[in-house]
Design a protein around this motif. Structure first.
Motif, PDB file in Angstrom:
ATOM      1  N   SER A 295      59.069  56.678  30.016  1.00  0.00           N
ATOM      2  CA  SER A 295      58.467  56.499  31.185  1.00  0.00           C
ATOM      3  C   SER A 295      57.516  55.217  31.432  1.00  0.00           C
ATOM      4  CB  SER A 295      57.227  57.734  31.542  1.00  0.00           C
ATOM      5  OG  SER A 295      58.063  58.872  31.397  1.00  0.00           O
ATOM      6  N   SER A 296      57.329  54.632  30.357  1.00  0.00           N
ATOM      7  CA  SER A 296      56.300  53.453  30.307  1.00  0.00           C
ATOM      8  C   SER A 296      57.286  52.265  30.956  1.00  0.00           C
ATOM      9  CB  SER A 296      55.983  53.027  28.933  1.00  0.00           C
ATOM     10  OG  SER A 296      57.246  52.562  28.141  1.00  0.00           O
ATOM     11  N   PHE A 297      58.654  52.189  30.799  1.00  0.00           N
ATOM     12  CA  PHE A 297      59.381  51.260  31.412  1.00  0.00           C
ATOM     13  C   PHE A 297      59.419  51.209  32.945  1.00  0.00           C
ATOM     14  CE2 PHE A 297      63.618  49.481  32.783  1.00  0.00           C
ATOM     15  CZ  PHE A 297      63.642  48.326  32.074  1.00  0.00           C
ATOM     16  N   ALA A 298      59.428  52.588  33.558  1.00  0.00           N
ATOM     17  CA  ALA A 298      59.733  52.672  34.927  1.00  0.00           C
ATOM     18  C   ALA A 298      58.136  52.519  35.516  1.00  0.00           C
ATOM     19  CB  ALA A 298      59.999  54.136  35.033  1.00  0.00           C
ATOM     20  N   PHE A 299      57.096  52.940  34.765  1.00  0.00           N
ATOM     21  CA  PHE A 299      55.608  52.592  35.027  1.00  0.00           C
ATOM     22  C   PHE A 299      55.419  51.199  35.197  1.00  0.00           C
ATOM     23  CE2 PHE A 299      51.181  51.912  34.277  1.00  0.00           C
ATOM     24  CZ  PHE A 299      50.585  52.758  35.331  1.00  0.00           C
ATOM     25  N   PHE A 300      55.608  50.215  34.255  1.00  0.00           N
ATOM     26  CA  PHE A 300      55.540  48.912  34.258  1.00  0.00           C
ATOM     27  C   PHE A 300      56.409  48.354  35.490  1.00  0.00           C
ATOM     28  CE2 PHE A 300      52.843  49.350  31.089  1.00  0.00           C
ATOM     29  CZ  PHE A 300      52.203  48.190  30.620  1.00  0.00           C
ATOM     30  N   ARG A 301      57.585  48.788  35.726  1.00  0.00           N
ATOM     31  CA  ARG A 301      58.301  48.358  36.969  1.00  0.00           C
ATOM     32  C   ARG A 301      57.623  48.675  38.341  1.00  0.00           C
ATOM     33  NH1 ARG A 301      64.076  48.290  37.571  1.00  0.00           N
ATOM     34  NH2 ARG A 301      63.805  49.621  39.254  1.00  0.00           N
ATOM     35  N   LEU A 302      57.047  49.684  38.393  1.00  0.00           N
ATOM     36  CA  LEU A 302      56.401  49.968  39.505  1.00  0.00           C
ATOM     37  C   LEU A 302      55.174  49.385  39.775  1.00  0.00           C
ATOM     38  CD1 LEU A 302      55.768  52.098  41.839  1.00  0.00           C
ATOM     39  CD2 LEU A 302      54.493  53.562  40.110  1.00  0.00           C
ATOM     40  N   VAL A 303      54.390  48.923  38.860  1.00  0.00           N
ATOM     41  CA  VAL A 303      53.043  48.149  38.754  1.00  0.00           C
ATOM     42  C   VAL A 303      53.311  46.704  39.123  1.00  0.00           C
ATOM     43  CG1 VAL A 303      51.595  50.007  37.716  1.00  0.00           C
ATOM     44  CG2 VAL A 303      52.709  48.059  36.330  1.00  0.00           C
ATOM     45  N   SER A 304      54.458  46.387  38.618  1.00  0.00           N
ATOM     46  CA  SER A 304      54.668  44.821  38.796  1.00  0.00           C
ATOM     47  C   SER A 304      55.571  44.387  39.867  1.00  0.00           C
ATOM     48  CB  SER A 304      55.445  44.359  37.303  1.00  0.00           C
ATOM     49  OG  SER A 304      56.618  44.965  37.255  1.00  0.00           O
ATOM     50  N   ALA A 305      56.024  45.424  40.727  1.00  0.00           N
ATOM     51  CA  ALA A 305      56.799  45.256  41.836  1.00  0.00           C
ATOM     52  C   ALA A 305      56.309  44.199  42.757  1.00  0.00           C
ATOM     53  CB  ALA A 305      57.360  46.523  42.393  1.00  0.00           C
ATOM     54  N   PRO A 306      55.061  44.381  43.119  1.00  0.00           N
ATOM     55  CA  PRO A 306      54.342  43.527  44.148  1.00  0.00           C
ATOM     56  C   PRO A 306      54.393  41.928  43.717  1.00  0.00           C
ATOM     57  CG  PRO A 306      52.977  45.200  44.022  1.00  0.00           C
ATOM     58  CD  PRO A 306      53.874  45.519  42.916  1.00  0.00           C
ATOM     59  N   ALA A 307      54.155  41.931  42.485  1.00  0.00           N
ATOM     60  CA  ALA A 307      54.247  40.581  41.764  1.00  0.00           C
ATOM     61  C   ALA A 307      55.642  39.751  41.637  1.00  0.00           C
ATOM     62  CB  ALA A 307      53.721  40.639  40.339  1.00  0.00           C
ATOM     63  N   GLY A 308      56.526  40.845  41.307  1.00  0.00           N
ATOM     64  CA  GLY A 308      58.041  40.330  41.514  1.00  0.00           C
ATOM     65  C   GLY A 308      58.378  39.722  42.852  1.00  0.00           C
ATOM     66  N   GLY A 309      57.874  40.627  43.924  1.00  0.00           N
ATOM     67  CA  GLY A 309      58.228  40.260  45.520  1.00  0.00           C
ATOM     68  C   GLY A 309      57.662  38.984  45.532  1.00  0.00           C
ATOM     69  N   ARG A 310      56.557  38.553  45.233  1.00  0.00           N
ATOM     70  CA  ARG A 310      55.942  37.299  45.579  1.00  0.00           C
ATOM     71  C   ARG A 310      56.640  36.168  44.746  1.00  0.00           C
ATOM     72  NH1 ARG A 310      51.055  40.631  45.570  1.00  0.00           N
ATOM     73  NH2 ARG A 310      50.764  40.262  43.589  1.00  0.00           N
ATOM     74  N   LEU A 311      56.909  36.554  43.476  1.00  0.00           N
ATOM     75  CA  LEU A 311      57.749  35.263  42.740  1.00  0.00           C
ATOM     76  C   LEU A 311      59.010  35.082  43.355  1.00  0.00           C
ATOM     77  CD1 LEU A 311      57.027  36.456  39.026  1.00  0.00           C
ATOM     78  CD2 LEU A 311      56.230  34.357  40.090  1.00  0.00           C
ATOM     79  N   VAL A 312      59.930  35.886  43.915  1.00  0.00           N
ATOM     80  CA  VAL A 312      61.183  35.592  44.743  1.00  0.00           C
ATOM     81  C   VAL A 312      60.757  34.835  45.702  1.00  0.00           C
ATOM     82  CG1 VAL A 312      62.924  36.711  46.067  1.00  0.00           C
ATOM     83  CG2 VAL A 312      62.333  37.868  44.059  1.00  0.00           C
ATOM     84  N   ASN A 313      59.684  35.105  46.497  1.00  0.00           N
ATOM     85  CA  ASN A 313      59.502  34.346  47.856  1.00  0.00           C
ATOM     86  C   ASN A 313      59.020  32.860  47.595  1.00  0.00           C
ATOM     87  OD1 ASN A 313      60.029  36.396  49.583  1.00  0.00           O
ATOM     88  ND2 ASN A 313      57.762  36.921  49.885  1.00  0.00           N
ATOM     89  N   ARG A 314      58.489  32.542  46.184  1.00  0.00           N
ATOM     90  CA  ARG A 314      57.639  31.402  45.925  1.00  0.00           C
ATOM     91  C   ARG A 314      58.647  30.557  45.220  1.00  0.00           C
ATOM     92  NH1 ARG A 314      51.569  31.430  43.464  1.00  0.00           N
ATOM     93  NH2 ARG A 314      51.581  32.422  45.535  1.00  0.00           N
ATOM     94  N   LEU A 315      59.513  31.238  43.951  1.00  0.00           N
ATOM     95  CA  LEU A 315      60.399  30.316  43.370  1.00  0.00           C
ATOM     96  C   LEU A 315      61.827  30.547  43.703  1.00  0.00           C
ATOM     97  CD1 LEU A 315      58.749  31.329  39.763  1.00  0.00           C
ATOM     98  CD2 LEU A 315      58.466  29.529  41.470  1.00  0.00           C
ATOM     99  N   GLY A 316      62.233  31.436  44.442  1.00  0.00           N
ATOM    100  CA  GLY A 316      63.652  31.655  44.886  1.00  0.00           C
ATOM    101  C   GLY A 316      64.215  32.598  43.976  1.00  0.00           C
ATOM    102  N   GLU A 317      65.457  33.297  44.234  1.00  0.00           N
ATOM    103  CA  GLU A 317      65.978  34.407  43.547  1.00  0.00           C
ATOM    104  C   GLU A 317      66.734  34.236  42.412  1.00  0.00           C
ATOM    105  OE1 GLU A 317      66.909  33.021  46.684  1.00  0.00           O
ATOM    106  OE2 GLU A 317      66.919  34.644  48.206  1.00  0.00           O
TER     107      GLU A 317
END
Length: 443
Positions: free
Chosen positions: A59-81
């Motif tokens: 479950s830890s893998f899925a939990f860290f996916r959840l909490v890091s999703a907002p930061a991941g979205g901002r990185l895509v916007n800033r650095l590119g896909e």
């Protein structure tokens, strides 16, 4: 209202080479994950802390996916896909390699959890790449091909992992780490090559125009001075779509609910509750439990392979509504299975429902964002909804199974899916118009 395209319009829309590059990368990632999936709980349990500690690692893998999703979205916007995609794969590769070398349970837990950060990065960026690269008339087909690659990898991965059973529990993690590096290399070099080829072709065209004495291209839009730009040569507007803007769209709101239900059932209770039901209620062995998961995956694969083209022709909503209805009813019925054969049949039907749903709802999100907007945060919220269902669905279903029985657990899970069906009744159709690629009016 359902939108229909002539057959020729669908057939002429070919998927770009870059989409197939992403599909190849997805298959490599999925087959590697399939190799470690059966081994990870046993490896965690080998440290002697019991079954609960082993499930926490999973479950830890899925939990860290959840909490890091907002930061991941901002990185895509800033650095590119592409940079975020490749970096995410390499982070998961490094964490998986570290898992193979873990000497204590806490090291294993930490290293596996960190892999969830990288997983979010490449998942969100892959969705953004598909949105940007796939033609509007082939978005569902592109999402379907990508999902099929993951499904096939998850089917064949455990077979390969079984062949490695005699090599020790650490070897599959090393193999998976190498597979992730290969996938990162495929995406980095192939996508980079296509982008360089396009740039070279554009430069050569400019040089030929200069030699022929044509007017200087307008640097703002790539056209000759005084000429009107063609629709497909206008520089895309890469402005950022905010979550609040997407939330105003009834289709996006409905997609958040349906993907949460999808995570709850297809990714959550399927893995956590199906095997336990087969073991404790049907009295079947572990082999039957694993086969039920395979049957679900096969039904899912068949539906996903077929739905993409039709969702790009007839619209997204018909397949989303049909998929939710099939998945909800079959999930409720699973709790009343009286034999292994019935359990297998209902598992396959539930898989078909999930296969009809998932590519179609991914295409909806792609339609909402569009190819000319940066939608990393919007996509990360969509990913978070799925992870939320995948994390809390099994927990709630497990509590219901212990207190009220498995029938109640399946019934509540099916009811969540049917609730998403009701929400989608008011969600709009997002399939772009064939004539001009425009979106239907939002509501």
């Amino acid at each position: 209202m359902t939108r229909t395209r002539p057959d020729s319009a669908v057939d002429e829309t070919k998927l770009p080479t870059d989409i197939w590059v992403l599909v190849a990368g997805a298959f490599i990632v999925a087959i590697g994950y399939g190799i470690i999936a059966p081994v990870l709980p046993q490896f965690a349990e080998s440290f002697g802390l019991g079954v609960t500690a082993a499930t926490i690692v999973v479950s830890s893998f899925a939990f860290f996916r959840l909490v890091s999703a907002p930061a991941g979205g901002r990185l895509v916007n800033r650095l590119g896909e592409r940079p975020v995609y490749v970096t995410g794969l390499l982070i998961v590769a490094a964490s998986t390699f570290a898992v193979a070398l873990a000497q204590t349970y806490w090291q294993l837990l930490l290293f596996r959890a960190l892999g969830g950060l990288g997983s979010t990065m490449f998942t969100v960026s892959a969705m953004a790449l598909i949105i940007r690269l796939a033609p509007p008339t082939a978005r569902a087909r592109a999402a379907g091909r990508y999902a099929t690659a993951f499904l096939l990898g998850n089917i064949f991965g455990p077979v390969v992992g079984g062949l490695m059973a005699g090599w020790g529990m650490r070897v599959p993690f090393l193999v998976y780490a190498v597979a992730l590096v290969i996938a990162a290399a495929v995406v980095y070099f192939r996508l980079g090559r296509n982008e360089r080829l396009l740039a070279a072709e554009a430069k050569a065209a400019e040089e030929r125009a200069a030699e022929d004495g044509d007017p200087e291209p307008d640097p703002a839009n790539g056209t000759a001075a005084g000429e009107s730009p063609e629709p497909d040569t206008v520089e895309p507007d890469r402005s950022t779509m905010r979550f609040r803007e997407a939330w105003q769209d009834s289709a996006y709101r409905a997609a958040l609910v349906s993907v949460l239900a999808h995570g709850w059932t297809s990714m959550g209770i399927r893995v956590a509750i199906y095997p336990l039901f087969a073991l404790h209620v049907l009295g079947a062995g572990a082999g039957v439990s694993g086969l039920a998961l395979t049957v679900f995956a096969l039904g899912n694969t068949v539906a996903v392979a077929a739905v993409g083209r039709w969702a790009d022709r007839l619209g997204r909503r018909p397949f989303i509504l049909t998929g939710l209805l099939i998945m909800g009813v079959s999930t409720i019925a699973l709790g009343f299975s009286g034999s292994v054969a019935v359990f297998f049949v209902l598992s396959a039907i539930a898989g078909i429902g999930a296969g009809l749903l998932n590519p179609s709802q991914q295409a909806v999100v792609a339609d909402v964002v569009g190819p000319h907007r940066a939608g990393g945060v919007v996509l990360s919220r969509y990913q978070m909804a799925m992870d939320t269902g995948a994390i809390f669905g099994p927990i709630i279903a497990g509590l219901l199974a212990e207190s009220l029985g498995y029938s109640a657990a399946f019934a509540v899970s099916g009811a969540v899916v049917l609730l998403a069906f009701v929400v989608w009744l008011s969600g709009r159709e997002t399939l772009p118009s064939r004539e001009d690629g425009s979106q239907p009016a939002q509501r």
